[in-house]
Design a protein around this motif. Structure first.
Motif, mmCIF file in Angstrom:
data_model
loop_
_atom_site.group_PDB
_atom_site.id
_atom_site.type_symbol
_atom_site.label_atom_id
_atom_site.label_comp_id
_atom_site.label_asym_id
_atom_site.label_seq_id
_atom_site.Cartn_x
_atom_site.Cartn_y
_atom_site.Cartn_z
ATOM 1 N N SER A 157 -14.763 14.112 6.835
ATOM 2 C CA SER A 157 -14.494 12.813 7.433
ATOM 3 C C SER A 157 -12.848 12.432 6.944
ATOM 4 O O SER A 157 -12.105 13.422 6.380
ATOM 5 C CB SER A 157 -15.042 11.578 6.514
ATOM 6 N N ARG A 158 -12.350 11.721 7.926
ATOM 7 C CA ARG A 158 -11.009 11.546 8.086
ATOM 8 C C ARG A 158 -10.343 11.211 6.575
ATOM 9 O O ARG A 158 -9.231 11.786 6.106
ATOM 10 C CB ARG A 158 -10.418 10.363 8.928
ATOM 11 N N ASP A 159 -10.979 10.341 5.929
ATOM 12 C CA ASP A 159 -10.511 9.644 4.564
ATOM 13 C C ASP A 159 -10.547 10.983 3.590
ATOM 14 O O ASP A 159 -9.682 11.181 2.663
ATOM 15 C CB ASP A 159 -11.462 8.551 4.160
ATOM 16 N N SER A 160 -11.596 11.682 3.330
ATOM 17 C CA SER A 160 -11.613 13.201 2.770
ATOM 18 C C SER A 160 -10.669 13.956 2.835
ATOM 19 O O SER A 160 -10.055 14.609 1.772
ATOM 20 C CB SER A 160 -13.190 13.650 2.728
ATOM 21 N N GLY A 195 2.115 16.544 13.361
ATOM 22 C CA GLY A 195 2.151 15.582 14.489
ATOM 23 C C GLY A 195 3.146 15.614 15.535
ATOM 24 O O GLY A 195 2.543 15.275 17.015
ATOM 25 N N LEU A 196 4.114 16.373 15.378
ATOM 26 C CA LEU A 196 5.196 16.195 16.335
ATOM 27 C C LEU A 196 5.170 17.581 17.023
ATOM 28 O O LEU A 196 5.881 17.736 17.911
ATOM 29 C CB LEU A 196 6.691 15.941 15.867
ATOM 30 N N THR A 197 4.490 18.364 16.525
ATOM 31 C CA THR A 197 4.516 19.706 17.027
ATOM 32 C C THR A 197 3.903 20.166 18.359
ATOM 33 O O THR A 197 3.224 19.038 18.655
ATOM 34 C CB THR A 197 3.768 20.642 16.001
ATOM 35 N N ILE A 210 -10.395 10.786 18.943
ATOM 36 C CA ILE A 210 -9.146 10.123 18.101
ATOM 37 C C ILE A 210 -8.090 10.639 18.770
ATOM 38 O O ILE A 210 -8.067 11.678 19.257
ATOM 39 C CB ILE A 210 -9.353 10.053 16.697
ATOM 40 N N ASP A 211 -6.963 10.006 18.348
ATOM 41 C CA ASP A 211 -5.467 10.733 18.697
ATOM 42 C C ASP A 211 -5.148 11.694 17.662
ATOM 43 O O ASP A 211 -4.838 11.434 16.478
ATOM 44 C CB ASP A 211 -4.412 9.592 18.678
ATOM 45 N N ARG A 212 -5.470 12.982 18.145
ATOM 46 C CA ARG A 212 -5.480 13.943 17.348
ATOM 47 C C ARG A 212 -3.805 14.013 16.777
ATOM 48 O O ARG A 212 -3.644 14.647 15.385
ATOM 49 C CB ARG A 212 -5.646 15.295 17.788
ATOM 50 N N ALA A 213 -2.835 13.680 17.466
ATOM 51 C CA ALA A 213 -1.423 13.894 16.918
ATOM 52 C C ALA A 213 -1.190 12.906 15.829
ATOM 53 O O ALA A 213 -0.555 13.210 14.677
ATOM 54 C CB ALA A 213 -0.363 13.532 18.169
ATOM 55 N N VAL A 214 -1.755 11.555 16.042
ATOM 56 C CA VAL A 214 -1.530 10.689 14.786
ATOM 57 C C VAL A 214 -2.365 11.220 13.558
ATOM 58 O O VAL A 214 -1.799 10.954 12.529
ATOM 59 C CB VAL A 214 -2.359 9.422 15.195
ATOM 60 N N PHE A 215 -3.500 11.695 13.706
ATOM 61 C CA PHE A 215 -4.183 12.286 12.492
ATOM 62 C C PHE A 215 -3.293 13.349 11.850
ATOM 63 O O PHE A 215 -3.393 13.410 10.486
ATOM 64 C CB PHE A 215 -5.466 12.873 13.211
ATOM 65 N N LEU A 216 -2.770 14.363 12.481
ATOM 66 C CA LEU A 216 -1.818 15.372 12.087
ATOM 67 C C LEU A 216 -0.859 14.800 11.219
ATOM 68 O O LEU A 216 -0.096 15.058 10.290
ATOM 69 C CB LEU A 216 -1.556 16.214 12.926
ATOM 70 N N ASN A 217 -0.407 13.545 11.883
ATOM 71 C CA ASN A 217 0.665 12.883 11.393
ATOM 72 C C ASN A 217 0.510 12.456 10.006
ATOM 73 O O ASN A 217 1.123 12.364 8.794
ATOM 74 C CB ASN A 217 1.297 11.588 12.060
ATOM 75 N N ASP A 218 -0.745 11.514 9.808
ATOM 76 C CA ASP A 218 -1.329 10.981 8.794
ATOM 77 C C ASP A 218 -1.579 12.244 7.652
ATOM 78 O O ASP A 218 -1.262 11.804 6.494
ATOM 79 C CB ASP A 218 -2.525 10.327 9.070
#
Length: 319
Positions: A157-160, A195-197, A210-218
């Motif tokens: 999961s995203r949270d984990s 997330g900027l790469t 989902i927005d994968r760039a946002v996830f990588l940023n998070d």
């Protein structure tokens, strides 16, 4: 009466002058006493491919070419660890083309390294060496941790995964504190926002759940925040460099920093990452105006900027 007051005033002023001079001397003031600038006798680098140099002299990114021979010259397009070392007059054995008798540089940087690998390399170093007050230790690692965690989604999961990114940031802080507590002097940097790469931009287009760039940023933010909250912050043993903020500013305002492309990779994808040179770039790529060399590799000009930040922190921190 006036003469007595005048003499008393002179006597008071003279005593005040003596007291001020004594206070100044006690504080280390005066023209003959100055704080000595930090002058290390050794540089030690820990990290991943962003600072790695192979025994062949090749690096990950855009290797520089000798103008006469057109062969790779590791002294050209230095990475951040090389900029740090050269700022104090040191070189690493992996790039000792000038045949310095005692390079005074130790490099524990390998392609693919994660925080746990750096921990193990610190163990290795301490098994037969030590850290001292004249060692400047540079550390930048964590991008490969973020990529490893990202690839576990959506099975995890995203949270984990966010929580695990925080744990790895804390683990890096522990290693920094460990070196500082062993009496070393450390400059550690946050990682750039993955997330900027170019990698993130491709994932955003290919994966639409989902927005994968946002996830990588998070994930990157969670890692960096945990690092910053847990690293020893006494202002004396550890210096922090905010690479994430630097790359974010360049991405938002590229023209202000002299960049024309902050989204694409300059190196061709059919070329191994350690074999990229100015002769193997994509059409119109420019190593002095592009932010990225590879999907997750910084360009030479970005490496130079970050290296300069690391060196400045090393020189200006009150070590």
């Amino acid at each position: 009466m006036q003469r007595v007051v005048s003499q008393n005033l002179k006597r008071t002023l003279a005593l005040a002058a003596v007291a001020a001079a004594a206070l100044l001397a006690g504080c280390g003031g005066g023209s003959t006493q100055q704080i000595d600038p930090f002058s290390p006798t050794r540089v030690i680098a820990f990290g991943d491919e962003s600072a790695a140099i192979l025994q062949s002299g090749k690096k990950y990114g855009v290797n520089g070419l000798n103008a006469d021979t057109q062969l790779i010259d590791c002294r050209i397009n230095p990475n951040w660890a090389q900029v740090l070392a050269s700022g104090f007059g040191f070189v690493y054995p992996q790039c000792n083309n000038d045949f310095v008798a005692l390079p005074q540089g130790i490099m524990y940087t390998v392609d693919g390294y994660k925080v746990a690998d750096v921990r193990d390399k610190i163990d290795q170093h301490l098994s037969n060496d030590r850290f001292g007050p004249k060692d400047i230790v540079g550390i930048m690692v964590g991008v490969n941790d973020i990529l490893e965690l990202y690839r576990q989604f959506p099975q995890q999961s995203r949270d984990s995964l966010i929580n695990e990114a925080k744990a790895r940031g804390r683990l890096l802080a522990d290693q920094v504190n460990r070196i500082a507590n062993a009496n070393g002097r450390v400059v550690v940097s946050t990682i750039f926002d993955v997330g900027l790469t170019p990698f993130a931009q491709k994932e955003k287009l290919q994966q639409t759940d989902i927005d994968r760039a946002v996830f990588l940023n998070d994930l990157s933010t969670a890692f960096n925040t945990a690092l910053r909250l847990n690293v020893l912050n006494d202002g004396r043993l550890v210096g922090l460099v905010l690479v994430d903020e630097t790359v974010q500013q360049i991405s938002r305002f590229p023209a202000a920093f002299g960049y024309t492309n902050v989204t694409d990779a300059a190196c061709r994808t059919d070329i191994a990452r350690q074999d990229c040179t100015p002769n193997t770039l994509v059409t119109d790529a420019n190593t002095t105006q592009w932010l990225w060399a590879g999907d997750t590799l910084l360009s030479p000009v970005a490496q130079q900027r970050i290296g300069t930040l690391v060196l400045s922190r090393a020189k200006n921190n009150p070590f």
